[in-house]
Design a protein around this motif. Sequence first.
Motif, mmCIF file in Angstrom:
data_model
loop_
_atom_site.group_PDB
_atom_site.id
_atom_site.type_symbol
_atom_site.label_atom_id
_atom_site.label_comp_id
_atom_site.label_asym_id
_atom_site.label_seq_id
_atom_site.Cartn_x
_atom_site.Cartn_y
_atom_site.Cartn_z
ATOM 1 N N GLU A 162 -30.854 -33.666 0.148
ATOM 2 C CA GLU A 162 -31.053 -33.975 1.369
ATOM 3 C C GLU A 162 -32.648 -33.865 1.953
ATOM 4 O OE1 GLU A 162 -30.728 -35.256 5.559
ATOM 5 O OE2 GLU A 162 -29.138 -35.420 3.850
ATOM 6 N N GLN A 163 -32.937 -32.548 1.725
ATOM 7 C CA GLN A 163 -34.121 -32.275 2.212
ATOM 8 C C GLN A 163 -35.358 -32.740 1.676
ATOM 9 O OE1 GLN A 163 -31.933 -30.717 0.547
ATOM 10 N NE2 GLN A 163 -31.578 -28.514 0.745
ATOM 11 N N ILE A 164 -35.446 -33.011 0.486
ATOM 12 C CA ILE A 164 -36.742 -33.211 -0.140
ATOM 13 C C ILE A 164 -36.962 -34.879 -0.585
ATOM 14 C CG2 ILE A 164 -38.052 -31.485 -1.473
ATOM 15 C CD1 ILE A 164 -35.649 -31.891 -3.411
ATOM 16 N N ARG A 165 -36.188 -35.451 -1.279
ATOM 17 C CA ARG A 165 -36.692 -36.789 -1.737
ATOM 18 C C ARG A 165 -36.040 -37.808 -0.458
ATOM 19 N NH1 ARG A 165 -34.994 -33.891 -5.526
ATOM 20 N NH2 ARG A 165 -36.372 -33.569 -7.382
ATOM 21 N N THR A 166 -35.276 -37.707 0.296
ATOM 22 C CA THR A 166 -34.648 -38.429 1.062
ATOM 23 C C THR A 166 -35.501 -38.780 2.241
ATOM 24 O OG1 THR A 166 -33.506 -36.858 2.570
ATOM 25 C CG2 THR A 166 -32.163 -37.903 0.570
ATOM 26 N N ARG B 252 -40.501 -44.302 2.326
ATOM 27 C CA ARG B 252 -40.473 -45.295 1.053
ATOM 28 C C ARG B 252 -39.028 -45.467 0.637
ATOM 29 N NH1 ARG B 252 -45.534 -47.226 -0.993
ATOM 30 N NH2 ARG B 252 -44.434 -48.184 -2.855
ATOM 31 N N THR B 253 -38.395 -44.309 0.876
ATOM 32 C CA THR B 253 -37.071 -44.123 0.247
ATOM 33 C C THR B 253 -35.985 -43.833 1.163
ATOM 34 O OG1 THR B 253 -37.678 -41.752 -0.179
ATOM 35 C CG2 THR B 253 -37.871 -43.401 -1.803
ATOM 36 N N ALA B 254 -36.170 -43.427 2.308
ATOM 37 C CA ALA B 254 -35.189 -42.900 3.450
ATOM 38 C C ALA B 254 -34.253 -43.821 3.633
ATOM 39 C CB ALA B 254 -35.977 -42.495 4.687
ATOM 40 N N VAL B 255 -34.312 -45.276 3.863
ATOM 41 C CA VAL B 255 -33.504 -46.194 4.187
ATOM 42 C C VAL B 255 -32.554 -46.291 3.014
ATOM 43 C CG1 VAL B 255 -32.976 -48.537 4.448
ATOM 44 C CG2 VAL B 255 -34.632 -47.309 5.826
ATOM 45 N N LEU C 217 -42.114 -41.654 11.422
ATOM 46 C CA LEU C 217 -42.160 -42.942 10.533
ATOM 47 C C LEU C 217 -40.756 -43.251 9.971
ATOM 48 C CD1 LEU C 217 -43.592 -45.717 9.566
ATOM 49 C CD2 LEU C 217 -44.760 -44.256 7.967
ATOM 50 N N VAL C 218 -40.178 -42.205 9.376
ATOM 51 C CA VAL C 218 -38.921 -42.241 8.604
ATOM 52 C C VAL C 218 -37.935 -42.801 9.608
ATOM 53 C CG1 VAL C 218 -37.081 -40.761 7.778
ATOM 54 C CG2 VAL C 218 -39.269 -40.609 6.813
#
Length: 243
Positions: free
Chosen positions: A2-6, A10-13, A215-216
Amino acid sequence: MEQIRTLTPRTAVIWSVLRAELDRRAGERLSVLDVGGGTGGFAVPLAEAGHRVTVVDASPDALAALTRRAAEAGVADRVRAAQGDADALTGLVEPATVDLVLCHSVLEVVDDPEPVMSALVTALCPGGAASVLVAGRAAAVFGRAMNGQLDAAAALAADPHGTTGGRDTLRRRYDAADASTLLAAAGLVVEETHGVRVLADLLPAAVADGQQAALVELERALAARSPYRDLAAQLHLFARRPA
Ligand SMILES: C[S@@+](CC[C@H](N)C(=O)[O-])C[C@H]1O[C@@H](n2cnc3c(N)ncnc32)[C@H](O)[C@@H]1O
């Protein structure tokens, strides 16, 4: 996870969509197949979340980097790296055994996307899900035009495969309808289509880096809405093999 890569624009969606599927199957250890998974940007976080992930990729270098990354994350025992071709998975993955297949940024570089899709569907269990990310055509037309490459923009808009021809780094780009047709022809039912990087590539780096959380949120807010979705750099389709 949850905390980092999400939380990158570029990747949140994509992670939002994947997380919904993981939540739906909470408590299960899923069998995940990442076709053309490269160095494990998705595979390793999924393994960290407890799932078993097989990455099939044509590149030994990418798989070596994946193996190192999995070891550093302490999940080497849940990540299998297999060198192979995306359209010939049968010898690498038992048919109808995969709960979730990822195919991100691959269909636009392979010789022929149809056998790849067919191989993915064969690997999936009935009821299993597919996460497919492809390059968007409209964003590429806008991008070329905004760089002053009007001939390239015109060629890309007119070309049936959405490329600029011989020098293009990609073999094809998609509109949402084309991508959906490709998945449906392979036997999948498309459940959701989102735009990925609607704005991320258009902003000056200082703005994107300085206001990443905002932005996310904006990417998430726009991802499913027309016309924003259709102008995104990438299209993410989430689909399912009928049970
Ligand atoms: C643009 S990278 C995407 C990597 C990863 N899926 C991601 O989203 O970060 C494309 C990957 O597909 C792999 N690839 C290209 N053609 C392939 C094929 N025919 N079979 C298997 N892998 C392939 C490349 O080696 C590369 O790792």
